[in-house]
Design a protein around this motif. Sequence first.
Motif, PDB file in Angstrom:
ATOM      1  N   THR A 109      28.513 -41.503 -12.044  1.00  0.00           N
ATOM      2  CA  THR A 109      28.178 -40.168 -12.805  1.00  0.00           C
ATOM      3  C   THR A 109      28.060 -40.620 -14.465  1.00  0.00           C
ATOM      4  O   THR A 109      27.280 -40.268 -14.941  1.00  0.00           O
ATOM      5  CB  THR A 109      29.410 -38.987 -12.747  1.00  0.00           C
ATOM      6  OG1 THR A 109      29.396 -38.589 -11.414  1.00  0.00           O
ATOM      7  CG2 THR A 109      28.901 -37.733 -13.669  1.00  0.00           C
ATOM      8  N   THR A 110      28.884 -41.279 -14.625  1.00  0.00           N
ATOM      9  CA  THR A 110      28.980 -41.883 -16.087  1.00  0.00           C
ATOM     10  C   THR A 110      27.763 -42.615 -16.266  1.00  0.00           C
ATOM     11  O   THR A 110      26.866 -42.493 -17.335  1.00  0.00           O
ATOM     12  CB  THR A 110      30.052 -42.660 -16.492  1.00  0.00           C
ATOM     13  OG1 THR A 110      31.408 -41.767 -16.167  1.00  0.00           O
ATOM     14  CG2 THR A 110      30.155 -43.056 -17.927  1.00  0.00           C
ATOM     15  N   THR A 168      33.201 -41.109 -10.326  1.00  0.00           N
ATOM     16  CA  THR A 168      33.190 -40.898 -11.761  1.00  0.00           C
ATOM     17  C   THR A 168      32.313 -42.212 -12.599  1.00  0.00           C
ATOM     18  O   THR A 168      31.854 -41.616 -13.370  1.00  0.00           O
ATOM     19  CB  THR A 168      34.749 -41.179 -12.321  1.00  0.00           C
ATOM     20  OG1 THR A 168      35.311 -40.073 -11.679  1.00  0.00           O
ATOM     21  CG2 THR A 168      34.832 -40.892 -13.895  1.00  0.00           C
ATOM     22  N   ASN A 169      32.460 -43.349 -12.040  1.00  0.00           N
ATOM     23  CA  ASN A 169      31.847 -44.554 -12.692  1.00  0.00           C
ATOM     24  C   ASN A 169      30.314 -44.266 -12.459  1.00  0.00           C
ATOM     25  O   ASN A 169      29.465 -44.329 -13.359  1.00  0.00           O
ATOM     26  CB  ASN A 169      32.338 -45.593 -12.000  1.00  0.00           C
ATOM     27  CG  ASN A 169      31.598 -46.784 -12.834  1.00  0.00           C
ATOM     28  OD1 ASN A 169      31.086 -46.862 -13.689  1.00  0.00           O
ATOM     29  ND2 ASN A 169      31.656 -47.870 -12.016  1.00  0.00           N
ATOM     30  N   GLN A 205      37.143 -41.649  -6.081  1.00  0.00           N
ATOM     31  CA  GLN A 205      37.022 -40.583  -7.115  1.00  0.00           C
ATOM     32  C   GLN A 205      36.620 -41.594  -8.367  1.00  0.00           C
ATOM     33  O   GLN A 205      35.643 -41.045  -8.974  1.00  0.00           O
ATOM     34  CB  GLN A 205      38.519 -40.152  -7.604  1.00  0.00           C
ATOM     35  CG  GLN A 205      38.385 -39.161  -8.868  1.00  0.00           C
ATOM     36  CD  GLN A 205      39.702 -38.461  -8.962  1.00  0.00           C
ATOM     37  OE1 GLN A 205      40.792 -38.480  -8.185  1.00  0.00           O
ATOM     38  NE2 GLN A 205      39.778 -37.587 -10.123  1.00  0.00           N
ATOM     39  N   ALA A 206      37.195 -42.765  -8.371  1.00  0.00           N
ATOM     40  CA  ALA A 206      36.878 -43.789  -9.496  1.00  0.00           C
ATOM     41  C   ALA A 206      35.394 -44.057  -9.318  1.00  0.00           C
ATOM     42  O   ALA A 206      34.491 -44.107 -10.454  1.00  0.00           O
ATOM     43  CB  ALA A 206      37.688 -44.953  -9.217  1.00  0.00           C
ATOM     44  N   ILE A 207      34.791 -44.323  -8.209  1.00  0.00           N
ATOM     45  CA  ILE A 207      33.555 -44.649  -7.921  1.00  0.00           C
ATOM     46  C   ILE A 207      32.609 -43.679  -8.238  1.00  0.00           C
ATOM     47  O   ILE A 207      31.689 -43.883  -9.009  1.00  0.00           O
ATOM     48  CB  ILE A 207      33.351 -45.122  -6.450  1.00  0.00           C
ATOM     49  CG1 ILE A 207      34.116 -46.340  -6.077  1.00  0.00           C
ATOM     50  CG2 ILE A 207      31.783 -45.192  -5.936  1.00  0.00           C
ATOM     51  CD1 ILE A 207      34.060 -46.708  -4.547  1.00  0.00           C
ATOM     52  N   SER A 236      40.906 -41.957  -1.122  1.00  0.00           N
ATOM     53  CA  SER A 236      40.497 -40.860  -2.253  1.00  0.00           C
ATOM     54  C   SER A 236      40.629 -41.444  -3.614  1.00  0.00           C
ATOM     55  O   SER A 236      39.774 -41.060  -4.327  1.00  0.00           O
ATOM     56  CB  SER A 236      41.183 -39.682  -1.979  1.00  0.00           C
ATOM     57  OG  SER A 236      42.758 -39.967  -2.150  1.00  0.00           O
ATOM     58  N   PRO A 237      41.557 -42.013  -4.042  1.00  0.00           N
ATOM     59  CA  PRO A 237      41.619 -42.770  -5.321  1.00  0.00           C
ATOM     60  C   PRO A 237      40.431 -43.502  -5.715  1.00  0.00           C
ATOM     61  O   PRO A 237      39.900 -43.225  -6.801  1.00  0.00           O
ATOM     62  CB  PRO A 237      43.015 -43.373  -5.312  1.00  0.00           C
ATOM     63  CG  PRO A 237      43.770 -42.900  -4.316  1.00  0.00           C
ATOM     64  CD  PRO A 237      42.937 -42.581  -3.257  1.00  0.00           C
ATOM     65  N   ASN A 238      40.057 -44.302  -4.734  1.00  0.00           N
ATOM     66  CA  ASN A 238      39.053 -45.370  -5.027  1.00  0.00           C
ATOM     67  C   ASN A 238      37.750 -44.443  -5.061  1.00  0.00           C
ATOM     68  O   ASN A 238      36.960 -44.889  -5.783  1.00  0.00           O
ATOM     69  CB  ASN A 238      38.998 -46.406  -3.853  1.00  0.00           C
ATOM     70  CG  ASN A 238      40.147 -47.293  -4.008  1.00  0.00           C
ATOM     71  OD1 ASN A 238      40.649 -47.524  -4.941  1.00  0.00           O
ATOM     72  ND2 ASN A 238      40.404 -47.637  -2.883  1.00  0.00           N
TER      73      ASN A 238
END
Length: 58
Positions: A50-51, A47-48, A43-45, A39-41
Amino acid sequence: MLQFIKSLSRDERGVSALEYAVLAGIIVVAVVGVGTVFSPNLQAIFTNLTTKVTNAAG
């Protein structure tokens, strides 16, 4: 009565539905397990991603 029990034991109409339900349950457990571990990984993926999509579109 014995004939009814014999015919009931050979009836396999509900078996496939049960097999699909068990398979769906296994898939749900696997997805939840993978989501919990990563889950932490994830979420970062996302977010990246989407940006990057937002920057590329605008």
